[in-house]
Enzyme design. Structure first.
Site, short mmCIF file in Angstrom:
data_model
loop_
_atom_site.label_atom_id
_atom_site.label_comp_id
_atom_site.label_asym_id
_atom_site.label_seq_id
_atom_site.Cartn_x
_atom_site.Cartn_y
_atom_site.Cartn_z
N LYS A 1 0.85 -1.19 0.00
CA LYS A 1 0.00 0.00 0.00
C LYS A 1 0.88 1.24 0.00
O LYS A 1 1.76 1.40 0.88
CB LYS A 1 -0.84 0.01 1.28
CG LYS A 1 -2.33 -0.06 1.04
CD LYS A 1 -3.06 -0.11 2.36
CE LYS A 1 -4.50 0.30 2.17
NZ LYS A 1 -5.21 0.33 3.45
O1 G3P Z 1 -9.42 1.07 4.24
C1 G3P Z 1 -9.10 2.31 4.79
C2 G3P Z 1 -9.58 2.38 6.18
O2 G3P Z 1 -8.81 1.55 6.99
C3 G3P Z 1 -9.68 3.74 6.72
O3 G3P Z 1 -10.84 3.74 7.43
O4 G3P Z 1 -12.50 4.53 9.00
O5 G3P Z 1 -10.08 5.10 9.34
O6 G3P Z 1 -11.37 6.17 7.51
P1 G3P Z 1 -11.21 4.96 8.38
#
Ligand code: G3P
Length: 216
Positions: free
Chosen positions: A84
């Site tokens: 990533k």
């Molecule tokens: O896949 C990306 C994710 O892990 C981010 O999620 O909820 O931290 O925006 P969030």
């Protein structure tokens, strides 16, 4: 459509895999930090053994050179590892190098169609628009997913869209409706996707009717 699990929690992954619907995992540094794995490399390798598909692992370097050497190292951990790399100029440079070496990249922290187009041109295998974080900032995150899906279809771009930063089952529904080939979801959201009060009520009613019939 495929569903990935967005977590670094091995128990969650084990349970989700048992349901037979998960074909990949995405992690990020925040998710990994939460789990406090004693051996990061072994934890990623265990995740790869559990999951029948790609496992995204993020680089922490900021410069292209550091990203490239981290990506090369991470890709030796397991053949399923996808590296990533954030949607920055350094990230583009790194992806353009590693993609020529056959290392798969997930272009992450993507917040615009321009970033998604450049990521695909650099050779990313996946691009991850962050739906929830765009919603948090007052934008329509799923609109971006729809735009990327449409542009990739129009120009026959092979990079696969992962609808990421999914916060609730409505996001999954919308991702399916706009044609996202993949959504990566937290374990809690996966359970919410299958849960329905009418199913629970229906099961309870069937059991009750069956028992009553046996008692007659
Ligand atoms: O896949 C990306 C994710 O892990 C981010 O999620 O909820 O931290 O925006 P969030």
């Amino acid at each position: 459509m495929r569903i990935f699990l967005d977590t670094a929690n091995i128990d969650e992954i084990r349970q989700a895999v048992r349901l037979g619907v998960i074909s990949g995992v995405t992690t990020n540094p925040s998710l990994v930090a939460k789990e406090k794995h004693t051996n990061y490399k072994s934890a990623i390798q265990e995740i790869c053994r559990l999951v029948p598909g790609p496992v995204s692992v993020e680089v922490m370097g900021q410069e292209a050179k550091a990203m490239v050497s981290e990506a090369r190292e991470l890709s030796t951990w397991h053949p399923q590892v996808v590296v990533k790399i954030p949607a920055s100029p350094q990230g583009l440079e790194a992806i353009s190098i590693i993609s020529k070496e056959g290392i798969k990249a997930n272009f992450t922290l993507c917040f615009s169609l321009n970033q998604a187009i450049l990521g695909s041109l650099a050779g990313a295998t996946y691009v991850s628009p962050f739906v929830g974080r765009l919603d948090d900032a007052g934008h329509d995150g799923m609109e971006l997913v729809a735009e990327i899906v449409a542009a990739y279809q129009r120009y026959r771009i092979a990079t696969q869209v992962i609808a990421a930063s999914i916060r609730h089952p409505q996001h999954c529904l919308e991702a399916a409706r706009v044609g996202a080939p993949i959504a990566t979801v937290p374990y809690k959201v996966l359970l919410q996707m299958i849960g329905h009060p009418l199913t629970d009520a229906g099961i309870a009613r069937f059991i009750q009717d069956w028992r009553q019939a046996q008692e007659k």
